[in-house]
Write an enzyme that holds these catalytic residues in place. Structure first.
Site, PDB file in Angstrom:
ATOM      1  N   ASP A  51       0.845  -1.210   0.000  1.00 38.48           N
ATOM      2  CA  ASP A  51       0.000   0.000   0.000  1.00 38.48           C
ATOM      3  C   ASP A  51       0.871   1.247   0.000  1.00 38.48           C
ATOM      4  OD1 ASP A  51      -2.437  -1.131  -0.025  1.00 38.48           O
ATOM      5  OD2 ASP A  51      -2.981  -0.642   2.039  1.00 38.48           O
ATOM      6  N   MET A 105      -7.777   9.882   9.260  1.00 31.47           N
ATOM      7  CA  MET A 105      -8.348  10.409   8.012  1.00 31.47           C
ATOM      8  C   MET A 105      -9.096  11.720   8.243  1.00 31.47           C
ATOM      9  SD  MET A 105      -9.553   6.841   6.259  1.00 31.47           S
ATOM     10  CE  MET A 105      -9.538   5.771   7.689  1.00 31.47           C
ATOM     11  N   LYS A 112      -3.957   2.982  -2.652  1.00 31.06           N
ATOM     12  CA  LYS A 112      -5.297   3.523  -2.884  1.00 31.06           C
ATOM     13  C   LYS A 112      -5.570   4.687  -1.934  1.00 31.06           C
ATOM     14  CE  LYS A 112      -8.369   0.190  -2.177  1.00 31.06           C
ATOM     15  NZ  LYS A 112      -8.890   0.920  -1.063  1.00 31.06           N
TER      16      LYS A 112
HETATM   17  N1  SAH Z   1      -4.131   0.839   8.967  1.00 29.50           N
HETATM   18  C1  SAH Z   1      -3.581   2.166   9.212  1.00 29.50           C
HETATM   19  C2  SAH Z   1      -4.599   3.254   8.971  1.00 29.50           C
HETATM   20  C3  SAH Z   1      -4.999   3.415   7.524  1.00 29.50           C
HETATM   21  S1  SAH Z   1      -6.163   4.700   7.301  1.00 29.50           S
HETATM   22  C4  SAH Z   1      -3.041   2.206  10.633  1.00 29.50           C
HETATM   23  O1  SAH Z   1      -3.307   1.283  11.428  1.00 29.50           O
HETATM   24  O2  SAH Z   1      -2.321   3.142  10.961  1.00 29.50           O
HETATM   25  C5  SAH Z   1      -5.132   6.019   6.760  1.00 29.50           C
HETATM   26  C6  SAH Z   1      -4.989   7.066   7.847  1.00 29.50           C
HETATM   27  O3  SAH Z   1      -4.075   6.609   8.831  1.00 29.50           O
HETATM   28  C7  SAH Z   1      -4.424   8.390   7.381  1.00 29.50           C
HETATM   29  O4  SAH Z   1      -5.429   9.210   6.825  1.00 29.50           O
HETATM   30  C8  SAH Z   1      -3.900   8.961   8.671  1.00 29.50           C
HETATM   31  O5  SAH Z   1      -4.944   9.487   9.456  1.00 29.50           O
HETATM   32  C9  SAH Z   1      -3.379   7.711   9.361  1.00 29.50           C
HETATM   33  N2  SAH Z   1      -1.936   7.505   9.168  1.00 29.50           N
HETATM   34  C10 SAH Z   1      -1.354   6.469   8.550  1.00 29.50           C
HETATM   35  N3  SAH Z   1      -0.005   6.575   8.611  1.00 29.50           N
HETATM   36  C11 SAH Z   1       0.252   7.706   9.287  1.00 29.50           C
HETATM   37  C12 SAH Z   1       1.435   8.375   9.720  1.00 29.50           C
HETATM   38  N4  SAH Z   1       2.652   7.886   9.460  1.00 29.50           N
HETATM   39  N5  SAH Z   1       1.307   9.524  10.418  1.00 29.50           N
HETATM   40  C13 SAH Z   1       0.107  10.026  10.723  1.00 29.50           C
HETATM   41  N6  SAH Z   1      -1.037   9.454  10.355  1.00 29.50           N
HETATM   42  C14 SAH Z   1      -0.973   8.310   9.650  1.00 29.50           C
END
Ligand code: SAH
Length: 246
Positions: A35, A168, A56
């Site tokens: 991803d 998000m 995505k």
């Molecule tokens: N499965 C992922 C979340 C995916 S949804 C998890 O457990 O972290 C995508 C959202 O995750 C983004 O919009 C943001 O809000 C957050 N996110 C993912 N990576 C990030 C990062 N390195 N720093 C801050 N927010 C992050």
């Protein structure tokens, strides 16, 4: 044929926050589907694998979910060890459960591997203790972006007494603020907005519920970012002041 798909969390970005189990899965993989929130640096653990980017990100050109699933199925049925590598944890806003069920329904063995989810990583990396004793009795992870645009129950969240971590949320800051205020959150409740958590380019913007939209705009907050809302954010600031004074 022993078809298997590993649904693996790659953690928030820092390659050192990968689990040993994730590394083991990567080392065994013939195909890695990655991803776009995953730091490509983790691919050093799978030089043997064919890597397929299936990002995505919201609003961008993306690989349709059904296509990704069929691709996993096809490779697994050909007997290849497939690793589906997702940012954070596969089961926190990551469709891990959905994909696991679908694959199992097609007779494929699935193994889920935890990753450190961005919300927890971001807070800890910024020194915020999400469940600080006497300040917060828990954490609630929510997404600001739902498939059907339904609203969160902000009143319940405001009254719950837990620290709120919003995923998000960057494109929906105004709606988040409106919801928080309408739900009865104190306008002065501290907010931390953490961008690129755990990466060298991590940035943190401090504000409060009332000022979060303008402060984020001035700061130039960009996705990916998480929001941490609650007294624990202010507590950490107080601690910093103590250590500066001391
Ligand atoms: N499965 C992922 C979340 C995916 S949804 C998890 O457990 O972290 C995508 C959202 O995750 C983004 O919009 C943001 O809000 C957050 N996110 C993912 N990576 C990030 C990062 N390195 N720093 C801050 N927010 C992050």
């Amino acid at each position: 044929m022993n078809a298997k798909v590993w649904l693996v969390g790659a953690g928030p970005g820092d390659p050192e926050l990968l689990t040993l189990k994730a590394v083991r899965a990567l080392q065994q993989a013939a195909v890695v589907m990655i991803d776009d929130l995953v730091n490509p640096a983790v691919l050093e653990h799978c030089p043997q694998a064919r890597v397929i980017a299936v990002g995505k990100r919201g609003g961008c050109r993306s690989t349709p979910q059904a296509f990704i699933q069929r691709l996993m199925l096809r490779h697994a049925r050909q007997g290849r060890c497939v690793v589906r590598l997702k940012g954070g944890d596969p089961c926190i806003f990551g469709r891990g459960g959905e994909e696991a069920l679908w694959l199992q329904g097609h007779g494929i063995e699935v193994e889920l591997v935890n990753g450190i989810t961005a919300g927890l990583a971001g807070a800890t990396q910024c020194g915020i203790s999400l469940t600080s004793r006497g300040v917060s009795r828990g954490v609630t992870l929510v997404t600001a972006h739902t498939q059907d645009d339904s609203e969160l129950n902000w009143t319940a969240l405001a009254q719950g007494g837990t620290t709120l971590v919003v995923y998000m949320g960057v494109a929906r800051l105004e709606q988040v603020r409106q919801g928080l205020l309408a739900g009865g959150m104190a306008p002065g409740l501290p907010v931390a907005m953490i961008e690129n958590a755990s990466m060298p380019q991590q940035r943190e913007c401090r504000s409060d519920v009332l000022g979060m939209v303008e402060d984020a705009r001035m700061f130039g907050l960009r996705s990916p970012a998480i929001l941490v809302i609650g007294e624990v954010v202010g507590e950490q600031q107080a601690l910093e002041l103590v250590s500066i004074a001391g």
